[in-house]
Motif scaffolding. Structure first.
Motif, short mmCIF file in Angstrom:
data_model
loop_
_atom_site.label_atom_id
_atom_site.label_comp_id
_atom_site.label_asym_id
_atom_site.label_seq_id
_atom_site.Cartn_x
_atom_site.Cartn_y
_atom_site.Cartn_z
N UNK A 106 0.84 -1.21 0.00
CA UNK A 106 0.00 0.00 0.00
C UNK A 106 0.86 1.25 0.00
N UNK A 107 1.92 1.25 0.81
CA UNK A 107 2.78 2.43 0.88
C UNK A 107 3.58 2.62 -0.40
N UNK A 108 4.06 1.52 -0.98
CA UNK A 108 4.81 1.63 -2.23
C UNK A 108 3.92 2.20 -3.33
N UNK A 109 2.66 1.75 -3.36
CA UNK A 109 1.71 2.24 -4.37
C UNK A 109 1.37 3.71 -4.10
N UNK A 110 1.16 4.05 -2.84
CA UNK A 110 0.84 5.43 -2.48
C UNK A 110 1.98 6.37 -2.85
N UNK A 111 3.20 5.98 -2.49
CA UNK A 111 4.33 6.85 -2.77
C UNK A 111 4.52 7.01 -4.28
N UNK A 112 4.38 5.92 -5.03
CA UNK A 112 4.59 5.97 -6.48
C UNK A 112 3.55 6.85 -7.17
N UNK A 113 2.28 6.68 -6.78
CA UNK A 113 1.20 7.36 -7.53
C UNK A 113 0.83 8.73 -6.96
N UNK A 114 0.88 8.88 -5.62
CA UNK A 114 0.42 10.13 -5.03
C UNK A 114 1.57 11.10 -4.74
N UNK A 115 2.68 10.59 -4.25
CA UNK A 115 3.81 11.48 -3.95
C UNK A 115 4.60 11.80 -5.21
N UNK A 116 4.93 10.78 -5.97
CA UNK A 116 5.69 11.00 -7.20
C UNK A 116 4.79 11.32 -8.39
#
Length: 877
Positions: A106-116
């Motif tokens: 979940x965190x990897x997906x969040x960082x990839x799509x929402x932060x980056x």
């Protein structure tokens, strides 16, 4: 997608995982805290003790996050393509049982799509072939099923080796577009082309692989995840090549400026520029972490990278040292994140310059080797083995070898060269596998188990030299035992100890452990595992038992001598930096009760004047009677206050500072004096070289210095007595004697020609009977001065069969030198040397005379020597 710099990506990653409850930790050194590993090549290396539960994370955090600097060279020949680097930064996140797949995905997906802000349709995911759980997690996060694929054990099951911690992994790929792909309709993540770029790997470490192939569950399910910063920077900056990202492109630009070439115009030149950019970064960071060039281990890796960068510059026409231009650029680009490259900037520059200058000689040797090989070559093909020797030993790229061969009409056996290269790659791969296995191996058998069972030993030796303790464990012959009896040796672990374990150059304490009816000698103190103190003991009386209450007492006099020498090394370090320059850094030390040894980085021998100045500066401070101030603080606060961090040393968040006024301030865990006056005096006894760019000073302090001075004085007094002069006239008399000896040696050398066996034999053989009946030698000889003639007569008269005489004439600087001499028997028979010289000297426009037994003369006209000899013959024969 929004353009992001490498610095922005790095900081966003760390802040993101901090927001999830992870502790931000600094990058560890490139020198791993594990002797089984050559270099730090992954983010997990520093967390090995946490994964093995030998150390526990602060319960306030659920995991850790880092940006780890890494060096890998097993694929060195691929470096310079779009993806391979020798130095890279790994963004990491680690959990030791607090969270697992659901949170990580979940965190990897969040960082990839929402932060980056990566487009979801550009992301692809791979999972281990039977890991249905992870597939469902990705789908629950909104990932389309056709963007998820299963791969086998070779791709998606992570193992460090055949046994040990392991587990399935899930990788995230970014689709860079069909234009950079292979064109195959079956192209998908896992393809060897560049279309699908893997940028994140989530490893679910949950098993302990057994020798029989079974997978036993680990105590906790762990997370070990890494995202390559350079790869993510390429994605966020819209490029498909790591070297087109901001940091590396700036370094490529340095090469463009130096070589006067334009990147992107010629692929051969571009490859050189990329390799120079990459290798310069590795070299800079390796030296900053305490690695020095050598012919083995880490030092060999460093030297190979440095020389390879130089050779690429050579191919672009850079025949003078140039790599320090990259160092300066790296300080600008990365110094704020990695302050060690700022702190050690002058050291890095000095070592690189020294190595580049040395390598110039290697280049000449390599060219000579190639030239000699070509001269001896039969045929027109250079064997691949010789081309490989040039590549491996002299650092010659095979492209240069081929160019030089082509100039002489010779081709290189590339198949033979590639066979040698492949053999080397296989050796490197084998070493890399061994390192990977070692990264997850246990720390050292019985000691690792003791640390895990007992925890760290409490050290009370800063405050007291004798304390009460309980025997926690005993070891004999490598095994746990319940007791040690009188006469036995072994190891004793106490729950608390005043004994300092050997560390940081300081030797371990010795002393006594006692209980009622028990007396144990502590021979040494070691720390085989960080935090675990083992006392090397011999039982003198009674039986030492596990669980016994004992009194542990350090040898106070020995400890005092050690502390004086330890504080003296800090003062010596500061004095060296003051006299020689700020580039001086500690490169090793030995601190014992009898002496100290201090290794430091410097590029030339220390002159006698500099050494005297260092000693004077150090002693002036010692005699200032300055109190030491020892305290603990955070590493960041210590750095901000200007504390000297030792070269190559690894530190945690909290550090211990040893401060001697404003003169010396270092991070150190050792034992020190309370006031510099306790040191008494420091006397340097030697300064030598111990390797390229590393010098060594040996010194003594306090009683050791007194012993040294007394010994020198005794030697001086003995010499004075032999010379029969006052003590302080020894130097003057010795110099006079040496001068006289040299004069004797000079004269002996000058006389050597005339008195040599061959010449004397010839002269003896030329003797003829005089009219008076005694033998006489009348001859022209080679001389240096009249003294040579006299020495010649001494040897000649001793070798003649019966007493006789001689007339010898030589030439010096165009002038004649004459001598006549006779034995008492010849004189009694009528020989008169003075009369002979007086009679023949006018032949050479000279004059002289002497007594009947010996007479000498000189003359201005050497051309008359033969006439003088003839005149002598007429008088004597």
């Amino acid at each position: 997608m929004e353009y992001m710099t490498s610095a922005e990506i790095r900081e966003k990653y760390l802040k993101f995982f901090e927001s999830k409850g992870c502790k931000r930790m600094p990058s560890s050194s490139l020198i791993p805290d594990d002797p089984s590993l050559l270099l730090t090549s992954a983010g997990m290396v520093q967390f090995k003790p946490y994964f093995l539960h030998q150390k526990e994370l602060d319960p306030a955090y659920i995991g850790t996050t880092t940006v780890q600097k890494c060096v890998r060279t097993n694929d060195i020949d691929n470096i310079g393509d779009a993806r391979h680097l020798s130095f890279f930064e790994m963004l990491g996140n680690f959990s030791f049982g607090c969270y697992f797949k659901q949170e990580m995905c979940a965190w990897a997906f969040e960082f990839s799509t929402e932060v980056l802000g990566l487009p979801k349709d550009k992301l692809y995911f791979t999972v281990f072939e039977d890991d249905d759980e992870t597939i469902e997690i990705w789908k629950s996060l909104g990932v389309a099923e056709d963007h998820i694929s299963r791969l086998g054990e070779d791709d998606n099951f992570w193992r460090a080796g055949p046994t040990g911690p392991c587990g399935p992994c899930s990788e995230i790929y970014f689709d860079q577009g069909p234009e950079v792909g292979c064109g195959s309709p079956d192209c998908k993540p896992g393809c060897d082309c560049d279309r699908f770029l893997e940028y994140w790997n989530c490893v679910f470490t949950q098993y302990d692989g057994q020798e029989d192939g079974t997978l036993a569950p680990l105590k906790t399910k762990n997370i070990d995840t890494g995202m390559g910063l350079e790869r993510m920077a390429a994605i966020m900056q819209g490029v498909t090549n790591n070297y087109d990202t901001d940091v590396l492109r700036s370094l490529v630009g340095v090469g463009e400026r130096l070589a006067g070439v334009e990147y992107g115009k010629d692929e051969a030149a571009d490859l050189c520029l990329r390799i120079m950019a990459d290798h310069s970064r590795s070299v800079t960071f390796m030296i900053a972490d305490g690695i020095l060039p050598s012919n083995e281990g880490r030092g060999y890796v460093l030297r190979r990278l440095l020389r390879r960068a130089v050779m690429k510059g050579h191919m672009l026409g850079l025949d003078k040292p140039f790599l320090n231009e990259y160092v300066d650029e790296l300080v600008k680009l990365m110094g704020s994140v990695y302050p060690e490259i700022i702190d050690n900037r002058e050291l890095i520059r000095g070592i690189i310059l020294s190595e580049e200058e040395r390598f110039g000689a290697n280049l000449r040797q390599g060219r000579a080797f190639l030239s000699e090989s070509l001269d001896k070559l039969e045929g027109t093909t250079l064997p691949g083995e010789q081309a490989f020797t040039l590549h491996d030993t002299y650092g010659f790229p095979v492209d240069i070898t081929r160019e030089l061969c082509e100039e002489r009409g010779v081709v290189v056996d590339m198949e033979g060269f590639e066979r040698c290269m492949e053999a080397q790659r296989n050796r490197a791969r084998a070493a890399n596998v061994k390192d990977a296995e070692a990264a997850w191996s246990t720390y050292g058998g019985i000691h690792a188990e003791l640390l895990k069972e007992l925890g760290a030993t409490k050290f009370v030796g800063y405050q007291e030299l004798s304390s009460q303790a309980t025997v926690s464990a005993l070891i004999a012959d490598g095994e746990r035992v319940s007791e040690l009896q009188a006469g036995q040796t072994g190891e004793a672990v106490l729950d608390a100890t005043p004994f300092y374990a050997e560390m940081g150059g300081e030797v371990g304490d010795t002393g006594i452990i006692e209980a009622e009816g028990v007396k144990v000698q502590v021979i040494d103190t070691k720390a085989p595992e960080k935090g675990l103190v083992c006392h090397v003991v011999k039982v003198l009386e009674g039986t030492l038992s596990q669980g016994a209450a004992v009194t542990a007492s350090v040898d106070a006099d020995r400890r005092a001598r050690v502390t004086r020498n330890h504080t003296a090394t800090h003062i010596l370090h500061a004095a060296l930096r003051q006299v020689l320059g700020e580039h001086v850094s500690q490169a090793g030390s030995y601190v014992g009760p009898d002496r100290l040894r201090f290794d430091f980085t410097h590029f030339a021998a220390v002159t006698a004047e500099q050494l005297a100045q260092v000693e004077r500066v150090a002693n002036e401070f010692i005699m200032s009677a300055t109190p030491t101030n020892i305290y603990e603080t955070s590493l960041d606060a210590a750095r901000e206050s200007g504390v000297t961090a030792l070269f190559g040393e690894k530190y945690g968040d909290q550090v211990r500072v040893v401060e001697c006024g404003g003169f010396s301030r270092e991070l150190c865990g050792g034992c020190h004096v309370a006031n510099t006056a306790e040191i008494g005096i420091m006397k340097i006894t030697s300064e030598t070289s111990v390797g390229a760019n590393v010098r060594r000073i040996e010194a003594v302090t306090s009683y050791g210095a007194l012993d040294y001075i007394n010994k020198v004085e005794a030697e001086l007094k003995e010499t004075a007595e032999e010379l029969r002069v006052p003590l302080f006239d020894v130097s003057e008399r010795t110099a006079a004697n040496v001068k006289q000896l040299r004069e004797f040696q000079k004269k002996a050398k000058q006389t050597k020609g005339i008195v040599s066996d061959d010449n004397i034999t010839k002269l003896v053989g030329s003797a003829v009977k005089s009219a008076a009946g005694y033998p006489v030698v009348i001859s022209r000889v080679k001389i240096a001065d009249a003294g040579g003639l006299r020495n010649g007569w001494d040897v000649l008269s001793a070798r003649m069969a019966e007493p006789g005489a001689c007339v010898l004439i030589g030439e010096k600087d165009g002038k004649a030198v004459l001598m006549a001499a006779g034995t008492p028997e010849a004189v009694e028979a009528g020989f008169n040397a003075g009369a002979i010289i007086k009679a023949i000297a006018p032949c050479v426009q000279g004059g002289g005379g002497g007594k009947p037994a010996m007479a000498q003369a000189g003359g201005k006209n050497a051309a008359g020597i033969d006439d003088a000899l003839e005149a002598a013959r007429k008088m004597l024969l």
